[in-house]
Design an enzyme around this catalytic site. Structure first.
Site, mmCIF file in Angstrom:
data_model
loop_
_atom_site.group_PDB
_atom_site.id
_atom_site.type_symbol
_atom_site.label_atom_id
_atom_site.label_comp_id
_atom_site.label_asym_id
_atom_site.label_seq_id
_atom_site.Cartn_x
_atom_site.Cartn_y
_atom_site.Cartn_z
ATOM 1 N N VAL A 555 -16.708 36.849 -15.042
ATOM 2 C CA VAL A 555 -15.614 37.806 -14.877
ATOM 3 C C VAL A 555 -15.889 39.129 -15.567
ATOM 4 C CG1 VAL A 555 -13.797 36.119 -14.456
ATOM 5 C CG2 VAL A 555 -14.341 36.744 -16.794
ATOM 6 N N GLY A 556 -16.948 39.218 -16.343
ATOM 7 C CA GLY A 556 -17.235 40.509 -16.973
ATOM 8 C C GLY A 556 -18.590 40.501 -17.650
ATOM 9 N N GLY A 558 -20.505 42.513 -20.771
ATOM 10 C CA GLY A 558 -20.348 43.476 -21.854
ATOM 11 C C GLY A 558 -21.706 43.853 -22.398
ATOM 12 N N SER A 559 -21.685 44.666 -23.456
ATOM 13 C CA SER A 559 -22.965 45.109 -24.000
ATOM 14 C C SER A 559 -23.709 43.972 -24.690
ATOM 15 C CB SER A 559 -22.748 46.271 -24.960
ATOM 16 O OG SER A 559 -21.544 46.117 -25.643
ATOM 17 N N PHE A 560 -22.998 42.941 -25.114
ATOM 18 C CA PHE A 560 -23.686 41.884 -25.848
ATOM 19 C C PHE A 560 -23.678 40.553 -25.124
ATOM 20 C CE2 PHE A 560 -22.089 44.664 -29.322
ATOM 21 C CZ PHE A 560 -23.311 45.264 -29.536
ATOM 22 N N GLY A 561 -23.271 40.523 -23.859
ATOM 23 C CA GLY A 561 -23.279 39.252 -23.171
ATOM 24 C C GLY A 561 -22.331 39.237 -21.992
ATOM 25 N N VAL A 563 -18.908 37.361 -19.838
ATOM 26 C CA VAL A 563 -17.663 36.626 -19.980
ATOM 27 C C VAL A 563 -17.449 35.783 -18.721
ATOM 28 C CG1 VAL A 563 -15.181 36.779 -20.369
ATOM 29 C CG2 VAL A 563 -16.698 38.466 -21.399
ATOM 30 N N LYS A 578 -16.826 33.965 -23.810
ATOM 31 C CA LYS A 578 -17.717 35.101 -24.023
ATOM 32 C C LYS A 578 -19.023 34.570 -24.601
ATOM 33 C CE LYS A 578 -17.702 39.511 -26.466
ATOM 34 N NZ LYS A 578 -16.826 40.410 -27.213
ATOM 35 N N ASP A 684 -13.643 50.412 -30.573
ATOM 36 C CA ASP A 684 -14.037 50.425 -29.164
ATOM 37 C C ASP A 684 -12.812 50.284 -28.254
ATOM 38 O OD1 ASP A 684 -15.858 50.723 -27.145
ATOM 39 O OD2 ASP A 684 -16.607 48.672 -27.197
#
Ligand SMILES: *[C@@H]1O[C@H](CO)[C@@H](O)[C@H](O)[C@H]1NC(C)=O
Ligand SMILES: *[C@@H]1O[C@H](CO)[C@@H](O)[C@H](O)[C@H]1NC(C)=O
Ligand SMILES: *[C@@H]1O[C@H](CO)[C@@H](O)[C@H](O)[C@H]1NC(C)=O
Ligand SMILES: *[C@@H]1O[C@H](CO)[C@@H](O)[C@H](O)[C@H]1NC(C)=O
Ligand SMILES: *[C@@H]1O[C@H](CO)[C@@H](O)[C@H](O)[C@H]1NC(C)=O
Ligand SMILES: *[C@@H]1O[C@H](CO)[C@@H](O)[C@H](O)[C@H]1NC(C)=O
Ligand SMILES: *[C@@H]1O[C@H](CO)[C@@H](O)[C@H](O)[C@H]1NC(C)=O
Ligand SMILES: *[C@@H]1O[C@H](CO)[C@@H](O)[C@H](O)[C@H]1NC(C)=O
Ligand SMILES: *[C@@H]1O[C@H](CO)[C@@H](O)[C@H](O)[C@H]1NC(C)=O
Ligand SMILES: *[C@@H]1O[C@H](CO)[C@@H](O)[C@H](O)[C@H]1NC(C)=O
Ligand SMILES: *[C@@H]1O[C@H](CO)[C@@H](O)[C@H](O)[C@H]1NC(C)=O
Length: 858
Positions: A555-556, A558-561, A563, A578, A684
């Site tokens: 579903v998403g 991000g900069s570190f992994g 979701v 996550k 953020d």
């Protein structure tokens, strides 16, 4: 032909030599002449670009004086017994006429550029005992004929390009003491006969392409002292008989494909001093009382290190680097006081704090514990290791500041603390370390002015990249220049420069200590510790819940992994998982920051954590994931920009919803800034980090960049577990952060202001339409208040404002825009605080509800 009566011109000089040396007989034989001819033949067939053999002249009769030639002059015949032309820049093939030097005992042609094959004529050198052809470019096989050299003791052929098998016949040279064949391309198996050679001491066959097992007889020779079979393709186990060699001191078997255990008998060896091993599980490392070096580097060992290592009381050098050892750093290693050369535990998976016992290694010259997962502060006991020259601690998760005791590291040459989360000032004490040549503090969270003396006097010796809050007085550093305030001390005397900072830092240390003590009392258990209260969840649970991390559940990103959405057996509702991509730089820090943040916070408008998972995946890699409640209505980003998310048909947010969302986010930030034990800066805030549930309540998420502040709103040293390099998101990040300014609550306020402008206008701060240099804030400001309808999101106006509802405009929209503008001011001091924002928004929402219940809103 008899040359005894050679023509005068040749004979006279030779005679002269004989007279001078008095003792020499006058017999000049065939063989003598053959040697001379052979040497001239040798010279004539090779290339000697440096003229190294210019003394080898056909006009000079006494070849015994020629460069590199040694003769035997005690007998009746003059014979060449040694030829040494090592490092003479010679090239070409080795001439076969060398085989005519039949009395030669030592031939050293090493370190030249000889090419081609080793001539089989060498077989005629029956007297030869030392043959060194190392470091040339010889090719082809080792000639079988060498076995005729029955006196051969030393055979050195290393660093060539020899191929084929090592001839079995070589083992007929029963006097062999050293066989040095490393760095070639030799294939096949190791000749079994080596084990039966009674005098063989050194066998170095490393870095070839040898296959098969270690031949069974290898250990039956009691003479072995040094055996190196590393860097081949040997298979099978380590034979126990190696232990039978009563003199073996160094055994190197690294970089093969050997399997099995280290035979316990090996550890009963009373002679071994150095072992290099490979891919063997050392569960039974014995009592090698005399071992002085232990190298286990570059293997694949896992688990914790063998505990009886600490009993090796003679160990001077220990290298366990580049393995997969895990667990805490073994205290017993720090108990080996004999360690004097080096200790290398780098590139493993060691975790937890650095034991205080590290300060026992007072004789050590070099310590590396870099590239592990070490946490906590640098123990001040390290300052006891006063002989340290190299200290590598980079690539860990260390926090806190550089201990004052580092002042004692008077011998330190290289100090690398990079890629940690160290904070505080760069201490002045570093300027006192006069031996320091390289200081690497990059990618930490140091702040304030850097010192200017000592190692800092030379910018090329100090690496400070990725510390965004440092400043320098010296423009030689690519850092922002410090303010005038920082540079005042320039006029003070040296004593003040040194004494005051030390005194101040002692006071600060005491204060910190007190703060830590006070804090310890108050401290709640960490999220990871308190995870015992949470549901235990395994890697397999997560793999199952996400259908093996299926892209359909993604579903998403991000900069570190990534979701994922998933169902867990013990949760009735779906969850969001996550998963951190720990290969991404900063991801482990981000996981820790998020855990640290979430351990304190609980609020209606903050996303709730269900559990966490910090484990090892089936491939042996670290795996870290956080499990949150799943937000069915996605992110605010999707709602504000449906066109970018394939939701073209989704309805638009109403003005009422926008006000509610803005208030929810304001509540969350007000809580983080003003109602937590230590204020938490989110760092953020942006639409994709605001999630919505079915009731359209907003939840602030993603604390991967969050950091705690002490109450006076500067970063609390030792308390920040956040990213070493602050990222934030372009468009939302406060302008002062880009200029090296301090992280503060006002930075979050700026991001919130931009977010609110985006909620009201439907325009991203990074919108291409603003590339005329005007920011979203500037555009809205220019239209405020009279032309504000021109810049508002038409979809919102369409829904909520019937053309010119002036009351709604006056009591809701304009105040909202004003709050947004006042939050996104360029200067931090002009911005509102979140407490005030919450109050304002609360009354705007009240006004809106009154107007809508009064039927004034369509
Ligand atoms: C010595 O060698 C040179 C060239 O290498 C040759 O010209 C000369 O004839 C040789 N002299 C004798 C005496 O062999
Ligand atoms: C010198 O050379 C002769 C003839 O090859 C040999 O018999 C003798 O052993 C040698 N002597 C020494 C000391 O090497
Ligand atoms: C040959 O000479 C070099 C110096 O040029 C020396 O290092 C080497 O030990 C000598 N070799 C032998 C076998 O004596
Ligand atoms: C060795 O010497 C003999 C004469 O003693 C000669 O006939 C022969 O050609 C030489 N061999 C080589 C390889 O030079
Ligand atoms: C052979 O020569 C090289 C270079 O001169 C030297 O490093 C090496 O020790 C020698 N090998 C033996 C076995 O003496
Ligand atoms: C020997 O060969 C290795 C690689 O095969 C090379 O790294 C090394 O420098 C060589 N040693 C010398 C003295 O040439
Ligand atoms: C080691 O040596 C002992 C006695 O010296 C002998 O009994 C034993 O068989 C040897 N072991 C191996 C594997 O060669
Ligand atoms: C090692 O030595 C101990 C005592 O010295 C002995 O009891 C043991 O059997 C030996 N182990 C092996 C495998 O030889
Ligand atoms: C070590 O590795 C082996 C095989 O790769 C594995 O079976 C074992 O579980 C690992 N042990 C630890 C403690 O990770
Ligand atoms: C370290 O050594 C001391 C005495 O030498 C001993 O009492 C202690 O148990 C050792 N600690 C560890 C962890 O081995
Ligand atoms: C300093 O540390 C950084 C990060 O660990 C590293 O990339 C860099 O190569 C280091 N520089 C020096 C000179 O050691």
């Amino acid at each position: 032909m008899i040359r005894l009566f050679a023509p005068c011109p040749k004979f006279i000089p030779l005679l002269a030599v004989f007279i001078v040396s008095c003792s020499l007989p006058l017999a000049i034989s065939d063989d003598t002449d053959t040697d001379r001819e052979a040497l001239l033949c040798f010279k004539s067939q090779i290339s000697d670009p440096k003229g190294s053999l210019s003394s080898w002249s056909n006009t000079s009769q006494n070849f015994c004086n020629w460069q590199g030639v040694s003769c035997n002059n005690t007998q009746t015949q003059l014979r060449v017994i040694a030829l040494n032309v090592s490092s003479k820049g010679l090239s070409g093939s080795i001439p076969p006429c060398i085989g005519n030097l039949s009395s030669i005992a030592s031939l050293d042609l090493s370190r030249n550029a000889f090419l081609g094959k080793i001539p089989s004529e060498l077989r005629r050198l029956r007297q030869i005992s030392y043959l060194n052809l190392s470091i040339n470019s010889l090719e082809g096989r080792i000639p079988d004929e060498l076995s005729s050299c029955s006196n051969l003791k030393v055979l050195g052929l290393s660093n060539n390009s020899l191929q084929g098998e090592i001839p079995q016949s070589l083992t007929q040279c029963t006097h062999l003491q050293q066989v040095i064949l490393y760095n070639n391309k030799l294939e096949g198996s190791i000749p079994t006969g080596f084990g039966t050679l009674p005098e063989l001491k050194t066998l170095d066959l490393s870095n070839n392409a040898l296959r098969g097992g270690i031949p069974p007889l290898l250990g039956s020779s009691s003479s072995f002292v040094y055996v190196d079979l590393g860097g081949n393709q040997l298979t099978g186990g380590i034979p126990e008989f190696l232990a039978n060699s009563s003199s073996l001191q160094v055994l190197r078997l690294t970089q093969n494909s050997l399997t099995g255990e280290i035979p316990p008998a090996l550890f009963n060896s009373s002679t071994l001093t150095t072992i290099y091993l490979d891919r063997l599980i050392p569960d039974s490392i014995g009592n090698l009382a005399q071992l002085t070096e232990f190298h286990l580097d570059g293997n694949n060992f896992n688990g914790s290190i063998p505990s009886n290592l600490g009993q090796w009381r003679q160990l001077e050098k220990l290298d366990l680097s580049h393995n997969s050892f895990s667990g805490s750093l073994p205290s017993e290693v720090f108990n080996i006081s004999s360690l004097s050369q080096s200790l290398d535990l780098s590139h493993n998976l060691f975790a937890g704090p650095i034991p205080l016992e590290i300060g026992n290694l007072i004789n050590l010259g070099s310590i590396s514990i870099s590239n592990n997962r070490l946490t906590g502060e640098i123990p001040s006991t390290l300052g006891n290791c006063v002989l340290l020259e190299y200290l590598h601690m980079e690539g860990n998760l260390l926090t806190g500041s550089i201990p004052q005791s580092f002042m004692n590291l008077k011998s330190i040459k290289k100090l690398d603390l990079s890629r940690n989360s160290l904070s505080g000032k760069v201490p002045e004490l570093l300027t006192l370390l006069s031996s320091l040549q390289k200081l690497n503090l990059s990618f930490n969270d140091f702040e304030g002015p850097i010192p200017s003396n000592g190692v800092f006097g030379n910018a090329s010796r100090v690496i400070l990249d990725g510390n965004y809050r440092l400043c320098a007085n010296d423009p030689g550093y690519s850092l922002p220049l410090c303010s005038e305030l920082g540079s005042q001390s320039k006029h003070k005397s040296t004593i003040l420069k040194i004494v005051i900072p030390i005194a101040v830092s002692v006071v600060i240390s005491l204060l910190c200590l007190m703060a830590v003590l006070i804090k310890r009392r108050k401290q709640k258990p960490s999220l990871q510790q308190s995870s015992v209260n949470m549901r235990k969840i395994s890697y397999e649970d997560i793999a199952k819940a996400t259908d093996e991390f299926s892209p359909t559940n993604l579903v998403g990103l991000g900069s570190f992994g990534a979701v994922y959405k998933g169902m867990l057996p013990f949760e009735t509702n779906p969850v969001a998982i996550k998963v951190f991509d720990l290969n991404k730089y900063g991801a482990p820090t981000s996981f820790n920051a998020e855990c640290e943040a979430l351990r304190y916070i609980r609020h209606r408008n903050l996303v709730k954590i269900i559990t966490l998972c910090s484990t090892i995946d089936p491939n042996g890699y670290d795996f870290k994931a956080l499990v949150f409640q799943y937000m069915p209505n996605g992110s605010l980003e999707m709602w504000l920009h449906p066109e970018d998310h394939g939701h073209g048909k989704k309805r638009f947010l109403t003005l009422g919803e926008r006000i509610s969302l803005a208030l929810d986010i304001a509540y969350a930030l007000d809580y983080l800034h003003n109602q937590c034990v230590s204020p938490l800066i989110h760092c953020d805030i942006k639409p994709s980090n605001v999630l919505l549930d079915l009731e359209m309540t907003a939840y602030v998420s993603d604390f991967g960049l969050a950091r705690f502040m002490s109450a006076n709103s500067t970063a609390a040293p030792g308390n920040s577990t956040s990213l070493a390099d602050l990222k934030g998101s372009i468009g939302y990040i406060a302008p002062e952060y880009g200029m090296g300014g301090q992280i503060s609550m006002k930075g979050d306020v700026y991001s919130y202001g931009v977010l609110l402008l985006e909620i009201l206008t439907g325009k991203r701060p990074t919108d291409e339409k603003f590339n005329d240099g005007l920011s979203l804030h500037d555009r809205v400001d220019a239209a405020f208040p009279h032309r504000v309808t021109e810049i508002l999101d038409p979809n919102m106006l369409h829904n909520d404002l019937d053309g010119g509802n002036s009351e709604l405009m006056q009591s809701c929209v304009l105040p909202l825009v004003k709050v947004a503008l006042m939050c996104s001011m360029a200067s931090p001091k002009d911005r509102l605080g979140m407490a005030q924002v919450s109050t304002e928004l609360h009354s705007i929402k009240q006004a809106f509800l009154e107007l809508s219940s009064g039927g004034k809103v369509v």
